[in-house]
Design an enzyme around this catalytic site. Structure first.
Site, PDB file in Angstrom:
ATOM      1  N   GLU A  64      28.057   7.038  54.226  1.00 31.36           N
ATOM      2  CA  GLU A  64      26.796   7.594  53.707  1.00 31.36           C
ATOM      3  C   GLU A  64      26.002   6.629  52.830  1.00 31.36           C
ATOM      4  O   GLU A  64      25.533   6.988  51.759  1.00 31.36           O
ATOM      5  CB  GLU A  64      27.091   8.905  52.944  1.00 31.36           C
ATOM      6  CG  GLU A  64      27.791   9.924  53.812  1.00 31.36           C
ATOM      7  CD  GLU A  64      28.197  11.197  53.064  1.00 31.36           C
ATOM      8  OE1 GLU A  64      27.996  11.274  51.838  1.00 31.36           O
ATOM      9  OE2 GLU A  64      28.728  12.105  53.726  1.00 31.36           O
ATOM     10  N   HIS A  91      27.003  17.297  61.161  1.00 39.83           N
ATOM     11  CA  HIS A  91      26.951  18.609  60.512  1.00 39.83           C
ATOM     12  C   HIS A  91      25.629  19.246  60.920  1.00 39.83           C
ATOM     13  O   HIS A  91      24.583  18.977  60.310  1.00 39.83           O
ATOM     14  CB  HIS A  91      27.005  18.461  58.985  1.00 39.83           C
ATOM     15  CG  HIS A  91      28.302  17.911  58.478  1.00 39.83           C
ATOM     16  ND1 HIS A  91      29.480  18.624  58.546  1.00 39.83           N
ATOM     17  CD2 HIS A  91      28.613  16.735  57.893  1.00 39.83           C
ATOM     18  CE1 HIS A  91      30.456  17.906  58.024  1.00 39.83           C
ATOM     19  NE2 HIS A  91      29.953  16.751  57.622  1.00 39.83           N
ATOM     20  N   GLU A 104      32.722  14.695  61.989  1.00 36.67           N
ATOM     21  CA  GLU A 104      32.809  15.846  61.072  1.00 36.67           C
ATOM     22  C   GLU A 104      32.067  17.047  61.652  1.00 36.67           C
ATOM     23  O   GLU A 104      31.364  17.771  60.939  1.00 36.67           O
ATOM     24  CB  GLU A 104      32.228  15.484  59.693  1.00 36.67           C
ATOM     25  CG  GLU A 104      32.886  14.264  59.058  1.00 36.67           C
ATOM     26  CD  GLU A 104      32.366  13.926  57.668  1.00 36.67           C
ATOM     27  OE1 GLU A 104      31.648  14.746  57.056  1.00 36.67           O
ATOM     28  OE2 GLU A 104      32.680  12.822  57.184  1.00 36.67           O
ATOM     29  N   ASP A 119      30.454  20.304  62.784  1.00 35.08           N
ATOM     30  CA  ASP A 119      30.385  21.753  62.588  1.00 35.08           C
ATOM     31  C   ASP A 119      28.955  22.182  62.891  1.00 35.08           C
ATOM     32  O   ASP A 119      28.029  21.371  62.797  1.00 35.08           O
ATOM     33  CB  ASP A 119      30.860  22.215  61.197  1.00 35.08           C
ATOM     34  CG  ASP A 119      30.295  21.437  60.030  1.00 35.08           C
ATOM     35  OD1 ASP A 119      29.196  20.853  60.137  1.00 35.08           O
ATOM     36  OD2 ASP A 119      30.957  21.414  58.966  1.00 35.08           O
ATOM     37  N   ASN A 141      30.205   5.391  58.733  1.00 32.47           N
ATOM     38  CA  ASN A 141      30.121   6.840  58.950  1.00 32.47           C
ATOM     39  C   ASN A 141      28.955   7.431  58.162  1.00 32.47           C
ATOM     40  O   ASN A 141      28.758   7.085  56.983  1.00 32.47           O
ATOM     41  CB  ASN A 141      31.446   7.467  58.453  1.00 32.47           C
ATOM     42  CG  ASN A 141      31.642   8.906  58.853  1.00 32.47           C
ATOM     43  OD1 ASN A 141      31.570   9.249  60.041  1.00 32.47           O
ATOM     44  ND2 ASN A 141      31.899   9.768  57.879  1.00 32.47           N
TER      45      ASN A 141
HETATM   46  O1  G3I Z   1      40.778  19.715  43.884  1.00 30.16           O
HETATM   47  C1  G3I Z   1      39.848  20.229  42.925  1.00 30.16           C
HETATM   48  C2  G3I Z   1      40.472  21.328  42.118  1.00 30.16           C
HETATM   49  O2  G3I Z   1      41.535  20.795  41.383  1.00 30.16           O
HETATM   50  C3  G3I Z   1      39.396  21.924  41.220  1.00 30.16           C
HETATM   51  O3  G3I Z   1      39.935  23.008  40.501  1.00 30.16           O
HETATM   52  C4  G3I Z   1      38.209  22.403  42.039  1.00 30.16           C
HETATM   53  C5  G3I Z   1      37.078  22.944  41.175  1.00 30.16           C
HETATM   54  O4  G3I Z   1      35.823  22.631  41.705  1.00 30.16           O
HETATM   55  O5  G3I Z   1      37.700  21.310  42.756  1.00 30.16           O
HETATM   56  C6  G3I Z   1      38.643  20.754  43.659  1.00 30.16           C
HETATM   57  O6  G3I Z   1      38.046  19.664  44.301  1.00 30.16           O
HETATM   58  C7  G3I Z   1      37.104  19.995  45.303  1.00 30.16           C
HETATM   59  C8  G3I Z   1      37.557  19.336  46.599  1.00 30.16           C
HETATM   60  O7  G3I Z   1      36.570  19.535  47.601  1.00 30.16           O
HETATM   61  C9  G3I Z   1      38.874  19.901  47.108  1.00 30.16           C
HETATM   62  O8  G3I Z   1      38.734  21.265  47.423  1.00 30.16           O
HETATM   63  C10 G3I Z   1      35.759  19.460  44.883  1.00 30.16           C
HETATM   64  O9  G3I Z   1      35.284  20.171  43.768  1.00 30.16           O
HETATM   65  C11 G3I Z   1      34.779  19.581  46.005  1.00 30.16           C
HETATM   66  O10 G3I Z   1      33.580  18.893  45.649  1.00 30.16           O
HETATM   67  C12 G3I Z   1      35.342  18.927  47.244  1.00 30.16           C
HETATM   68  O11 G3I Z   1      34.404  19.118  48.290  1.00 30.16           O
HETATM   69  C13 G3I Z   1      34.566  18.263  49.379  1.00 30.16           C
HETATM   70  C14 G3I Z   1      33.298  17.416  49.549  1.00 30.16           C
HETATM   71  O12 G3I Z   1      33.412  16.631  50.722  1.00 30.16           O
HETATM   72  C15 G3I Z   1      33.063  16.490  48.378  1.00 30.16           C
HETATM   73  O13 G3I Z   1      33.898  15.374  48.434  1.00 30.16           O
HETATM   74  C16 G3I Z   1      34.796  19.107  50.631  1.00 30.16           C
HETATM   75  O14 G3I Z   1      36.077  19.753  50.531  1.00 30.16           O
HETATM   76  C17 G3I Z   1      34.765  18.242  51.887  1.00 30.16           C
HETATM   77  O15 G3I Z   1      34.762  19.067  53.036  1.00 30.16           O
HETATM   78  C18 G3I Z   1      33.494  17.413  51.884  1.00 30.16           C
HETATM   79  O16 G3I Z   1      33.514  16.562  53.011  1.00 30.16           O
HETATM   80  C19 G3I Z   1      32.389  15.719  53.172  1.00 30.16           C
HETATM   81  C20 G3I Z   1      32.868  14.407  53.731  1.00 30.16           C
HETATM   82  O17 G3I Z   1      33.844  13.848  52.888  1.00 30.16           O
HETATM   83  C21 G3I Z   1      31.713  13.429  53.912  1.00 30.16           C
HETATM   84  N1  G3I Z   1      30.649  14.030  54.699  1.00 30.16           N
HETATM   85  C22 G3I Z   1      30.170  15.320  54.256  1.00 30.16           C
HETATM   86  C23 G3I Z   1      31.323  16.306  54.121  1.00 30.16           C
HETATM   87  C24 G3I Z   1      30.826  17.675  53.692  1.00 30.16           C
HETATM   88  O18 G3I Z   1      30.272  17.632  52.399  1.00 30.16           O
END
Ligand code: G3I
Length: 302
Positions: free
Chosen positions: A127, A206, A235, A237, A169
């Protein structure tokens, strides 16, 4: 074939999903994972904040859980992601200049070396381009270390794991006419002409009402492939999970020889980062949706 992975394999391709380590204890989840898929991408566990929470202190436990689950069952792994403006640990967010450049390159080297030989493809850089009509790089602390930060990351990754395919990516790079798509295309063309080690381009794909699937998607995939890189849907969806749209995406990949795999961004709708859009192939209770049947049929007919 009777599963997504087996059917894709018959076409010389893979079918993957994003996996969260904490769900590997959910047997409803692993039943579908183990049955249907032959590629996995750790959804969060290989991001910079997960693997280097403190500078110089690496943490691989949850990433290894996924890698071991996958490889012990004959599935391959896409590594996601070595260099990204987002999900940086606090120490990195506060860095700049040559110290940041050095820390980023050390991160790439350490993580790619740790997993050397176990990763099918790395999303080396994720990104890095801006949305909208500028066609510019995204502003970030990494970009501010110099425009050559992306190629420096690719060279470090190649040195650390020469056997992994190295991908760029991004999202919203599906529509061939968009400035962002053209800007990434120009970068990849430049990298190929100068011998920067890039092997593949990941299209996150996406799709939603604001950035829908468009029929020139196949042109996008084939145009990048013509530069001499593999293309992968990384990715996928689709808001509402239209069976017809899922079918089109699969048909587009099968129509491009160098489109060598498709990954959906989660298994059940409840696993999705956009679960309210019900964008995936399985219901929250694990039943196959019409989109699943469409994807399976497209893989078998194509
Ligand atoms: O693990 C912590 C947990 O300890 C905490 O209590 C909680 C509170 O917010 O957060 C948890 O972390 C979260 C993590 O996902 C695991 O569930 C983060 O807040 C949350 O921001 C994170 O979101 C991820 C996001 O990327 C940000 O990195 C999504 O699961 C994931 O599907 C998403 O994937 C991205 C790709 O990496 C890149 N392309 C876009 C795609 C969708 O946004």
């Amino acid at each position: 074939g009777t599963t997504l992975g087996a059917s894709a394999a018959e076409k010389g391709r893979y079918f993957g999903t994003a996996v969260a380590a904490f769900k590997l204890s959910d047997s409803a989840y692993t039943t579908i994972l183990n049955r249907e898929f032959n590629m996995v991408t750790p959804e969060n566990e290989m991001k910079i904040d997960a693997t280097e929470p403190q500078q110089g202190q690496f943490s691989y436990g949850s990433a290894e859980q996924i890698v071991n689950h996958a490889r012990s069952r004959g599935m391959n792994v896409r590594g996601h992601t070595l260099a990204w403006h987002s999900q940086q640990p606090g120490w990195m967010q506060n860095m700049s200049g040559s110290a940041l450049r050095q820390a980023m390159l050390n991160h790439v080297t350490q993580v790619a070396t740790h997993f050397r030989g176990q990763i099918y493809a790395w999303d080396v850089v994720n990104e890095a381009f801006a949305d909208g009509s500028s066609g510019a790089r995204r502003d970030s602390n990494l970009q501010r270390t110099g425009n050559d930060w992306i190629e420096a990351a690719f060279r470090a990754a190649r040195a650390a794991d020469p056997g992994a395919k190295l991908c760029y990516n991004d999202y919203n790079t599906d529509n061939w006419t968009h400035a962002k798509t053209q800007a990434v295309y120009t970068m990849v063309r430049d990298f190929k002409s100068r011998g920067v080690p890039i092997d593949c381009v990941g299209f996150q794909s996406h799709f939603n009402n604001d950035s829908p699937y468009v029929s020139n998607y196949r042109t996008t995939l084939s145009s990048f492939a013509a530069l001499g890189v593999d293309v992968q849907i990384t990715e996928l969806d689709i808001q509402g999970a239209s069976a017809a749209t899922y079918r089109s995406v699969v048909e587009d990949c099968l129509a491009v020889a160098r489109c060598n795999g498709i990954t959906v961004w989660g298994i059940r709708d409840s696993d999705s980062w956009r679960s309210s859009q019900t964008p995936l192939l399985f219901t929250s209770s694990g039943a196959k949706k019409p989109a699943y049947d469409a994807v399976l049929a497209a893989l078998n007919n194509g």
